[in-house]
Design a protein around this motif. Structure first.
Motif, PDB file in Angstrom:
ATOM      1  N   ASP A  17       0.836  -1.204   0.000  1.00  0.00           N
ATOM      2  CA  ASP A  17       0.000   0.000   0.000  1.00  0.00           C
ATOM      3  C   ASP A  17       0.871   1.254   0.000  1.00  0.00           C
ATOM      4  O   ASP A  17       0.595   2.211  -0.727  1.00  0.00           O
ATOM      5  CB  ASP A  17      -0.928   0.000   1.220  1.00  0.00           C
ATOM      6  N   TRP A  21       1.678   5.286  -3.093  1.00  0.00           N
ATOM      7  CA  TRP A  21       1.938   6.736  -3.126  1.00  0.00           C
ATOM      8  C   TRP A  21       3.423   7.058  -3.198  1.00  0.00           C
ATOM      9  O   TRP A  21       3.811   8.057  -3.785  1.00  0.00           O
ATOM     10  CB  TRP A  21       1.251   7.472  -1.975  1.00  0.00           C
ATOM     11  N   TYR A  61      -8.265   4.754   4.794  1.00  0.00           N
ATOM     12  CA  TYR A  61      -9.590   5.074   4.262  1.00  0.00           C
ATOM     13  C   TYR A  61     -10.333   3.749   4.133  1.00  0.00           C
ATOM     14  O   TYR A  61      -9.875   2.846   3.440  1.00  0.00           O
ATOM     15  CB  TYR A  61      -9.437   5.774   2.908  1.00  0.00           C
ATOM     16  N   VAL A  66      -3.794   4.757   2.756  1.00  0.00           N
ATOM     17  CA  VAL A  66      -3.774   5.510   1.497  1.00  0.00           C
ATOM     18  C   VAL A  66      -2.823   6.699   1.583  1.00  0.00           C
ATOM     19  O   VAL A  66      -2.709   7.479   0.634  1.00  0.00           O
ATOM     20  CB  VAL A  66      -5.187   5.996   1.103  1.00  0.00           C
ATOM     21  N   ALA A  89      -2.126   9.201  -1.496  1.00  0.00           N
ATOM     22  CA  ALA A  89      -2.153   8.630  -2.852  1.00  0.00           C
ATOM     23  C   ALA A  89      -3.052   9.495  -3.746  1.00  0.00           C
ATOM     24  O   ALA A  89      -4.158   9.873  -3.349  1.00  0.00           O
ATOM     25  CB  ALA A  89      -2.679   7.188  -2.790  1.00  0.00           C
ATOM     26  N   TYR A  92      -6.905   9.523  -4.415  1.00  0.00           N
ATOM     27  CA  TYR A  92      -7.850   9.885  -3.342  1.00  0.00           C
ATOM     28  C   TYR A  92      -7.915  11.390  -3.103  1.00  0.00           C
ATOM     29  O   TYR A  92      -8.617  11.846  -2.208  1.00  0.00           O
ATOM     30  CB  TYR A  92      -7.477   9.168  -2.042  1.00  0.00           C
TER      31      TYR A  92
END
Ligand SMILES: CC(C)(COP(=O)(O)OP(=O)(O)OC[C@H]1O[C@@H](n2cnc3c(N)ncnc32)[C@H](O)[C@@H]1OP(=O)(O)O)[C@@H](O)C(=O)NCCC(=O)NCCS
Length: 170
Positions: A17, A21, A61, A66, A89, A92
């Motif tokens: 995850d 980003w 989230y 995120v 990221a 979003y």
């Protein structure tokens, strides 16, 4: 939105995850680090910098990381203040997620650090989205620090924002 955004510490299982980003040029453009192109390098960074950091949280989230939000306290006599940073990221952006995360931080960080009186943030004059996040979260714009910060080889004007412990949470 409110209950959909939560904060929690990172662990190494968040690598995939985090890479979303960290490997995004749009996110790194305003950050001190360069875009990651390898998960191995990011894993080293997480082990060395993220997990040992005194106050870094995953912005989640619907339970999924995120983005990152962190406060870095000063040491010694200046532990009355800390610096806030965040990144999200890009898919979003524009949903109020970072603003909510900043408000969550302000609701807890003065309890987490006993001597803390001030959270400050430095934002590039052209990073309008980040300025809006701070303004919507109740920060005060203190002024422009001219020719203050070297960002990716260029000297930049920066805006200094602050939130002090007696400011109202919005
Ligand atoms: C800055 C960042 C964290 C904002 O996250 P976000 O979750 O999209 O922020 P929010 O949705 O809570 O608020 C963004 C606000 O900025 C506004 N905005 C974004 N880009 C803008 C622009 N170029 N011009 C004007 N307003 C802009 C949005 O419309 C929104 O304001 P609104 O609610 O009044 O409409 C995200 O864009 C990011 O990760 N950027 C790269 C990393 C970074 O800049 N970190 C901060 C370094 S100081």
């Amino acid at each position: 939105m409110n209950s959909e955004v939560t904060l929690r510490p990172f662990d190494l299982a968040d690598l995939d995850d985090f890479y979303v980003w960290a490997s995004d040029d749009q996110v790194s453009a305003w950050c001190g680090w360069d875009t990651y192109t390898s998960k191995e390098d990011l894993l080293i960074y997480m082990k060395k910098n993220v997990l040992p950091h005194p106050w870094t949280r995953a912005i989640c989230y619907h339970g999924r990381p995120v983005g990152t939000i962190l406060v870095t306290p000063r040491k010694g006599d200046n532990r009355c203040r800390c610096e806030l940073g965040y990144h999200l990221a890009s898919q979003y952006w524009g949903n109020g997620i970072t603003t909510k995360a900043v408000k969550l931080v302000l609701g807890t960080v003065f309890r987490d650090f006993e001597d803390l009186e001030r959270v400050e943030a430095l934002v590039d004059v052209e990073n309008v989205g980040s300025q809006r996040v701070l303004e919507k979260s109740g920060f005060t714009k203190e002024g422009v620090l001219r020719r203050y910060w070297v960002h990716k080889g260029k000297v930049r004007d920066m805006i200094l924002y602050s939130f002090i412990s007696t400011d109202p949470l919005v």
